[in-house]
Design a protein around this motif. Structure first.
Motif, PDB file in Angstrom:
ATOM      1  N   GLU A 168      11.777  10.353 -41.820  1.00 25.11           N
ATOM      2  CA  GLU A 168      11.453  10.694 -40.427  1.00 25.11           C
ATOM      3  C   GLU A 168      12.542  11.609 -39.850  1.00 25.11           C
ATOM      4  O   GLU A 168      12.255  12.651 -39.267  1.00 25.11           O
ATOM      5  CB  GLU A 168      11.331   9.405 -39.613  1.00 25.11           C
ATOM      6  CG  GLU A 168      10.880   9.591 -38.181  1.00 25.11           C
ATOM      7  CD  GLU A 168      10.745   8.260 -37.452  1.00 25.11           C
ATOM      8  OE1 GLU A 168       9.657   7.676 -37.475  1.00 25.11           O
ATOM      9  OE2 GLU A 168      11.741   7.803 -36.846  1.00 25.11           O
ATOM     10  N   LEU A 169      13.785  11.225 -40.070  1.00 25.41           N
ATOM     11  CA  LEU A 169      14.909  12.041 -39.576  1.00 25.41           C
ATOM     12  C   LEU A 169      14.850  13.449 -40.171  1.00 25.41           C
ATOM     13  O   LEU A 169      15.026  14.446 -39.462  1.00 25.41           O
ATOM     14  CB  LEU A 169      16.244  11.367 -39.927  1.00 25.41           C
ATOM     15  CG  LEU A 169      17.502  12.179 -39.606  1.00 25.41           C
ATOM     16  CD1 LEU A 169      17.640  12.406 -38.094  1.00 25.41           C
ATOM     17  CD2 LEU A 169      18.764  11.484 -40.139  1.00 25.41           C
ATOM     18  N   ILE A 180      19.525  11.176 -32.566  1.00 26.67           N
ATOM     19  CA  ILE A 180      20.635  10.205 -32.617  1.00 26.67           C
ATOM     20  C   ILE A 180      20.197   8.866 -32.003  1.00 26.67           C
ATOM     21  O   ILE A 180      20.457   7.797 -32.559  1.00 26.67           O
ATOM     22  CB  ILE A 180      21.892  10.771 -31.924  1.00 26.67           C
ATOM     23  CG1 ILE A 180      22.279  12.126 -32.532  1.00 26.67           C
ATOM     24  CG2 ILE A 180      23.054   9.784 -32.030  1.00 26.67           C
ATOM     25  CD1 ILE A 180      23.323  12.903 -31.739  1.00 26.67           C
ATOM     26  N   ALA A 181      19.504   8.939 -30.847  1.00 27.22           N
ATOM     27  CA  ALA A 181      19.080   7.695 -30.179  1.00 27.22           C
ATOM     28  C   ALA A 181      17.936   7.009 -30.932  1.00 27.22           C
ATOM     29  O   ALA A 181      17.965   5.789 -31.141  1.00 27.22           O
ATOM     30  CB  ALA A 181      18.663   7.994 -28.738  1.00 27.22           C
ATOM     31  N   GLY A 186      22.310   4.814 -37.928  1.00 25.77           N
ATOM     32  CA  GLY A 186      23.711   4.930 -37.494  1.00 25.77           C
ATOM     33  C   GLY A 186      23.929   6.169 -36.632  1.00 25.77           C
ATOM     34  O   GLY A 186      23.516   7.268 -37.020  1.00 25.77           O
ATOM     35  N   ILE A 187      24.579   5.965 -35.499  1.00 23.18           N
ATOM     36  CA  ILE A 187      24.831   7.078 -34.563  1.00 23.18           C
ATOM     37  C   ILE A 187      25.739   8.126 -35.214  1.00 23.18           C
ATOM     38  O   ILE A 187      25.410   9.316 -35.256  1.00 23.18           O
ATOM     39  CB  ILE A 187      25.423   6.526 -33.245  1.00 23.18           C
ATOM     40  CG1 ILE A 187      24.307   5.814 -32.471  1.00 23.18           C
ATOM     41  CG2 ILE A 187      26.087   7.630 -32.413  1.00 23.18           C
ATOM     42  CD1 ILE A 187      24.641   5.355 -31.090  1.00 23.18           C
ATOM     43  N   ASP A 188      26.855   7.687 -35.748  1.00 24.44           N
ATOM     44  CA  ASP A 188      27.813   8.642 -36.330  1.00 24.44           C
ATOM     45  C   ASP A 188      27.237   9.322 -37.570  1.00 24.44           C
ATOM     46  O   ASP A 188      27.488  10.505 -37.801  1.00 24.44           O
ATOM     47  CB  ASP A 188      29.138   7.946 -36.662  1.00 24.44           C
ATOM     48  CG  ASP A 188      29.864   7.534 -35.389  1.00 24.44           C
ATOM     49  OD1 ASP A 188      29.614   8.181 -34.341  1.00 24.44           O
ATOM     50  OD2 ASP A 188      30.642   6.569 -35.414  1.00 24.44           O
ATOM     51  N   HIS A 202      22.523   5.591 -23.750  1.00 24.65           N
ATOM     52  CA  HIS A 202      23.669   5.189 -22.921  1.00 24.65           C
ATOM     53  C   HIS A 202      24.978   5.361 -23.706  1.00 24.65           C
ATOM     54  O   HIS A 202      25.984   5.806 -23.154  1.00 24.65           O
ATOM     55  CB  HIS A 202      23.511   3.735 -22.457  1.00 24.65           C
ATOM     56  CG  HIS A 202      22.523   3.587 -21.341  1.00 24.65           C
ATOM     57  ND1 HIS A 202      22.580   2.587 -20.404  1.00 24.65           N
ATOM     58  CD2 HIS A 202      21.447   4.334 -20.989  1.00 24.65           C
ATOM     59  CE1 HIS A 202      21.583   2.725 -19.534  1.00 24.65           C
ATOM     60  NE2 HIS A 202      20.885   3.772 -19.884  1.00 24.65           N
ATOM     61  N   ILE A 203      24.936   5.027 -24.990  1.00 25.15           N
ATOM     62  CA  ILE A 203      26.132   5.201 -25.831  1.00 25.15           C
ATOM     63  C   ILE A 203      26.493   6.692 -25.893  1.00 25.15           C
ATOM     64  O   ILE A 203      27.657   7.083 -25.743  1.00 25.15           O
ATOM     65  CB  ILE A 203      25.896   4.620 -27.254  1.00 25.15           C
ATOM     66  CG1 ILE A 203      25.718   3.100 -27.189  1.00 25.15           C
ATOM     67  CG2 ILE A 203      27.044   4.999 -28.209  1.00 25.15           C
ATOM     68  CD1 ILE A 203      25.244   2.433 -28.484  1.00 25.15           C
TER      69      ILE A 203
END
Ligand code: TYD
Length: 206
Positions: free
Chosen positions: A68-69, A104-105, A114-116, A171-172
């Motif tokens: 998907e990403l 990212i979200a 993972g965000i990073d 929010h992060i």
């Protein structure tokens, strides 16, 4: 070389991005500014095909989180080359409905990649095509989903907890990139949301 301004609009489902973008366009047109509106996934013929694949609800097609990403990034890569970069080089203002922060979200935080990790992986694709400003429309997912009028697509059909994770992810990101990402309360009336958006836009486009 980039001469224009790149503004992205982000948010959960039903946050009102599309309505806001249309109102911002009218304001900027009044000031005789040259702009384009585009969206992700999509924005190119290839990207619109990828969009269909990504949003279609089908029991036959299984898409893993990583696949998907990759599809969102494939659409983005073509979009950057064919639409965003040429417009910015020509000095235009680009208003884009969703961009990398959605990956990212949604894929990074809500899908759990993972965000990073997603920031790192996507940096190969986006290189220096980073937004000058990102307006994040914040809304409680329950309220947002209740505003969606069409039949839910593949991603909208996810559980409420998934949508809550998306909000948490944004929010992060807003905390991580406070200079670029500005949070706007999307519960407010349309005019108030527009006023807040124009406040930030006028700071970068003088
Ligand atoms: P879209 O109709 O553009 O969003 P909205 O429902 O806010 O009008 O649909 C795009 C969907 O794809 C939306 O659910 C968000 C999701 N998405 C991702 O999961 N990752 C991404 O990188 C992007 C750009 C979108």
């Amino acid at each position: 070389m980039k001469k224009g301004f790149f503004i992205t609009f982000e948010g959960g489902e039903g946050a009102g991005k599309t309505t806001l973008i249309e109102s911002v366009k009218e304001k900027l047109f009044d000031d005789k500014l040259d702009l384009i509106i585009t969206r992700e996934p999509g924005g190119t013929t290839f990207g619109e095909h990828v969009r269909e694949l990504l949003l279609k609800k089908s029991t036959k097609i299984k898409i893993s989180s990583k696949a998907e990403l990759c599809l969102f990034l494939a659409s983005r890569s073509q979009h950057i080359d064919d639409v965003i970069k040429p417009a910015l080089s020509a000095g235009k203002i680009v208003l884009c409905d969703r961009y990398n922060d959605s990956s990212i979200a949604y894929q990074g935080h809500a899908r759990g990649l993972g965000i990073d990790e997603v920031i790192k992986f996507s940096s190969f694709i986006i290189e220096d095509t980073l937004p000058d400003l990102t307006l994040y429309l914040d809304i409680d997912p329950k309220t947002g989903l209740s505003r969606v009028q069409s039949k839910y697509d593949r991603i909208e059909s996810e559980k409420l907890s998934f949508h809550q994770k998306i909000r948490e992810g944004f929010h992060i990101l807003a905390k991580k990139f406070p200079d670029r990402i500005k949070m706007i309360d999307a519960n407010k009336f349309k005019d108030e949301v527009l006023k807040n958006a124009m406040h930030y836009i006028s700071k970068i486009i003088k």
